[in-house]
Design a protein around this motif. Structure first.
Motif, PDB file in Angstrom:
ATOM      1  N   ASN A  27       0.828  -1.209   0.000  1.00 46.89           N
ATOM      2  CA  ASN A  27       0.000   0.000   0.000  1.00 46.89           C
ATOM      3  C   ASN A  27       0.859   1.254   0.000  1.00 46.89           C
ATOM      4  OD1 ASN A  27      -2.528  -1.225  -0.102  1.00 46.89           O
ATOM      5  ND2 ASN A  27      -2.576  -1.503   2.117  1.00 46.89           N
ATOM      6  N   ASP A  28       1.926   1.260   0.800  1.00 45.31           N
ATOM      7  CA  ASP A  28       2.836   2.415   0.834  1.00 45.31           C
ATOM      8  C   ASP A  28       3.525   2.613  -0.515  1.00 45.31           C
ATOM      9  OD1 ASP A  28       2.179   2.856   3.495  1.00 45.31           O
ATOM     10  OD2 ASP A  28       3.979   1.850   4.272  1.00 45.31           O
ATOM     11  N   LEU A  29       4.002   1.509  -1.108  1.00 42.62           N
ATOM     12  CA  LEU A  29       4.666   1.594  -2.405  1.00 42.62           C
ATOM     13  C   LEU A  29       3.686   2.049  -3.491  1.00 42.62           C
ATOM     14  CD1 LEU A  29       6.844  -1.621  -2.147  1.00 42.62           C
ATOM     15  CD2 LEU A  29       7.707   0.720  -2.311  1.00 42.62           C
ATOM     16  N   GLY A  30       2.448   1.556  -3.435  1.00 40.71           N
ATOM     17  CA  GLY A  30       1.433   1.982  -4.394  1.00 40.71           C
ATOM     18  C   GLY A  30       1.163   3.472  -4.309  1.00 40.71           C
ATOM     19  N   ALA A  31       1.167   4.017  -3.108  1.00 40.49           N
ATOM     20  CA  ALA A  31       0.967   5.454  -2.923  1.00 40.49           C
ATOM     21  C   ALA A  31       2.112   6.256  -3.523  1.00 40.49           C
ATOM     22  CB  ALA A  31       0.816   5.771  -1.433  1.00 40.49           C
ATOM     23  N   ASP A  32       3.291   5.625  -3.639  1.00 40.98           N
ATOM     24  CA  ASP A  32       4.453   6.280  -4.252  1.00 40.98           C
ATOM     25  C   ASP A  32       4.547   6.014  -5.753  1.00 40.98           C
ATOM     26  OD1 ASP A  32       5.303   7.424  -1.874  1.00 40.98           O
ATOM     27  OD2 ASP A  32       6.626   5.750  -1.366  1.00 40.98           O
ATOM     28  N   GLY A  33       3.514   5.391  -6.330  1.00 36.58           N
ATOM     29  CA  GLY A  33       3.484   5.176  -7.769  1.00 36.58           C
ATOM     30  C   GLY A  33       3.954   3.821  -8.253  1.00 36.58           C
ATOM     31  N   TRP A  34       4.340   2.922  -7.340  1.00 39.57           N
ATOM     32  CA  TRP A  34       4.805   1.592  -7.734  1.00 39.57           C
ATOM     33  C   TRP A  34       3.610   0.688  -8.002  1.00 39.57           C
ATOM     34  CZ3 TRP A  34       9.774   0.693  -8.808  1.00 39.57           C
ATOM     35  CH2 TRP A  34      10.735   1.540  -8.262  1.00 39.57           C
ATOM     36  N   GLU A  35       3.733  -0.212  -8.988  1.00 36.11           N
ATOM     37  CA  GLU A  35       2.713  -1.218  -9.232  1.00 36.11           C
ATOM     38  C   GLU A  35       3.370  -2.571  -9.460  1.00 36.11           C
ATOM     39  OE1 GLU A  35       0.720  -1.138 -13.209  1.00 36.11           O
ATOM     40  OE2 GLU A  35       1.801   0.750 -13.400  1.00 36.11           O
ATOM     41  N   VAL A  36       2.698  -3.621  -9.010  1.00 35.37           N
ATOM     42  CA  VAL A  36       3.204  -4.986  -9.183  1.00 35.37           C
ATOM     43  C   VAL A  36       2.975  -5.392 -10.638  1.00 35.37           C
ATOM     44  CG1 VAL A  36       2.938  -7.404  -8.496  1.00 35.37           C
ATOM     45  CG2 VAL A  36       2.733  -5.591  -6.785  1.00 35.37           C
ATOM     46  N   VAL A  37       4.047  -5.886 -11.286  1.00 35.20           N
ATOM     47  CA  VAL A  37       3.923  -6.301 -12.683  1.00 35.20           C
ATOM     48  C   VAL A  37       4.124  -7.795 -12.873  1.00 35.20           C
ATOM     49  CG1 VAL A  37       4.443  -4.043 -13.663  1.00 35.20           C
ATOM     50  CG2 VAL A  37       6.305  -5.623 -13.196  1.00 35.20           C
ATOM     51  N   ALA A  38       4.755  -8.483 -11.905  1.00 37.34           N
ATOM     52  CA  ALA A  38       4.974  -9.924 -12.061  1.00 37.34           C
ATOM     53  C   ALA A  38       5.432 -10.542 -10.747  1.00 37.34           C
ATOM     54  CB  ALA A  38       6.028 -10.193 -13.125  1.00 37.34           C
ATOM     55  N   PRO A  39       5.063 -11.817 -10.547  1.00 34.77           N
ATOM     56  CA  PRO A  39       5.628 -12.541  -9.409  1.00 34.77           C
ATOM     57  C   PRO A  39       7.013 -13.063  -9.778  1.00 34.77           C
ATOM     58  CG  PRO A  39       4.110 -13.962 -10.583  1.00 34.77           C
ATOM     59  CD  PRO A  39       4.067 -12.613 -11.256  1.00 34.77           C
ATOM     60  N   ILE A  40       7.850 -13.244  -8.787  1.00 35.90           N
ATOM     61  CA  ILE A  40       9.156 -13.884  -8.960  1.00 35.90           C
ATOM     62  C   ILE A  40       9.038 -15.222  -8.243  1.00 35.90           C
ATOM     63  CG2 ILE A  40      11.620 -13.745  -8.467  1.00 35.90           C
ATOM     64  CD1 ILE A  40      11.214 -10.660  -8.352  1.00 35.90           C
ATOM     65  N   THR A  41       9.199 -16.307  -8.987  1.00 38.70           N
ATOM     66  CA  THR A  41       8.994 -17.625  -8.402  1.00 38.70           C
ATOM     67  C   THR A  41      10.297 -18.399  -8.248  1.00 38.70           C
ATOM     68  OG1 THR A  41       8.549 -18.570 -10.574  1.00 38.70           O
ATOM     69  CG2 THR A  41       6.651 -17.823  -9.312  1.00 38.70           C
ATOM     70  N   GLU A  42      10.282 -19.310  -7.288  1.00 37.96           N
ATOM     71  CA  GLU A  42      11.399 -20.229  -7.080  1.00 37.96           C
ATOM     72  C   GLU A  42      11.207 -21.427  -8.001  1.00 37.96           C
ATOM     73  OE1 GLU A  42      10.966 -21.126  -2.945  1.00 37.96           O
ATOM     74  OE2 GLU A  42      12.034 -19.326  -2.325  1.00 37.96           O
ATOM     75  N   ASN A  43      12.192 -22.307  -8.059  1.00 39.38           N
ATOM     76  CA  ASN A  43      12.082 -23.514  -8.881  1.00 39.38           C
ATOM     77  C   ASN A  43      10.888 -24.368  -8.492  1.00 39.38           C
ATOM     78  OD1 ASN A  43      14.329 -22.817 -10.340  1.00 39.38           O
ATOM     79  ND2 ASN A  43      15.726 -24.087  -9.155  1.00 39.38           N
ATOM     80  N   SER A  44      10.490 -24.313  -7.235  1.00 42.89           N
ATOM     81  CA  SER A  44       9.353 -25.105  -6.756  1.00 42.89           C
ATOM     82  C   SER A  44       8.020 -24.510  -7.182  1.00 42.89           C
ATOM     83  CB  SER A  44       9.399 -25.200  -5.236  1.00 42.89           C
ATOM     84  OG  SER A  44       9.202 -23.911  -4.669  1.00 42.89           O
ATOM     85  N   GLY A  45       8.037 -23.308  -7.730  1.00 41.98           N
ATOM     86  CA  GLY A  45       6.812 -22.637  -8.134  1.00 41.98           C
ATOM     87  C   GLY A  45       6.248 -21.697  -7.093  1.00 41.98           C
ATOM     88  N   GLN A  46       6.857 -21.661  -5.899  1.00 36.94           N
ATOM     89  CA  GLN A  46       6.398 -20.746  -4.851  1.00 36.94           C
ATOM     90  C   GLN A  46       6.816 -19.320  -5.185  1.00 36.94           C
ATOM     91  OE1 GLN A  46       8.152 -22.417  -1.284  1.00 36.94           O
ATOM     92  NE2 GLN A  46       6.104 -22.966  -0.586  1.00 36.94           N
ATOM     93  N   THR A  47       5.973 -18.375  -4.828  1.00 39.45           N
ATOM     94  CA  THR A  47       6.308 -16.968  -5.022  1.00 39.45           C
ATOM     95  C   THR A  47       7.330 -16.552  -3.981  1.00 39.45           C
ATOM     96  OG1 THR A  47       4.127 -16.501  -5.922  1.00 39.45           O
ATOM     97  CG2 THR A  47       5.384 -14.625  -5.095  1.00 39.45           C
ATOM     98  N   ALA A  48       8.466 -16.049  -4.446  1.00 42.15           N
ATOM     99  CA  ALA A  48       9.537 -15.610  -3.546  1.00 42.15           C
ATOM    100  C   ALA A  48       9.624 -14.093  -3.481  1.00 42.15           C
ATOM    101  CB  ALA A  48      10.867 -16.176  -4.009  1.00 42.15           C
TER     102      ALA A  48
END
Length: 56
Positions: A27-48
């Motif tokens: 929420n703080d980053l969004g207020a500063d203009g940041w937006e999520v564009v992609a997840p970064i995943t590990e080899n197991s498929g978990q979001t890291a």
């Protein structure tokens, strides 16, 4: 043409595969203009982490 800057945000992965999304920080980053564009995943498929961008 717009120019962007990028940043990564770590996501805490729990012992049993559950992820803790840092909602307050997002929420703080969004207020500063940041937006999520992609997840970064590990080899197991978990979001890291999350890849964020904002226009310069």
């Amino acid at each position: 043409m717009p120019s962007y800057e990028y940043k990564t945000l770590d996501v805490d992965t729990g012992m049993f595969g559950s992820s803790s999304v840092p909602t307050d920080e997002l929420n703080d980053l969004g207020a500063d203009g940041w937006e999520v564009v992609a997840p970064i995943t590990e080899n197991s498929g978990q979001t890291a982490g999350l890849l964020l961008q904002r226009e310069r």
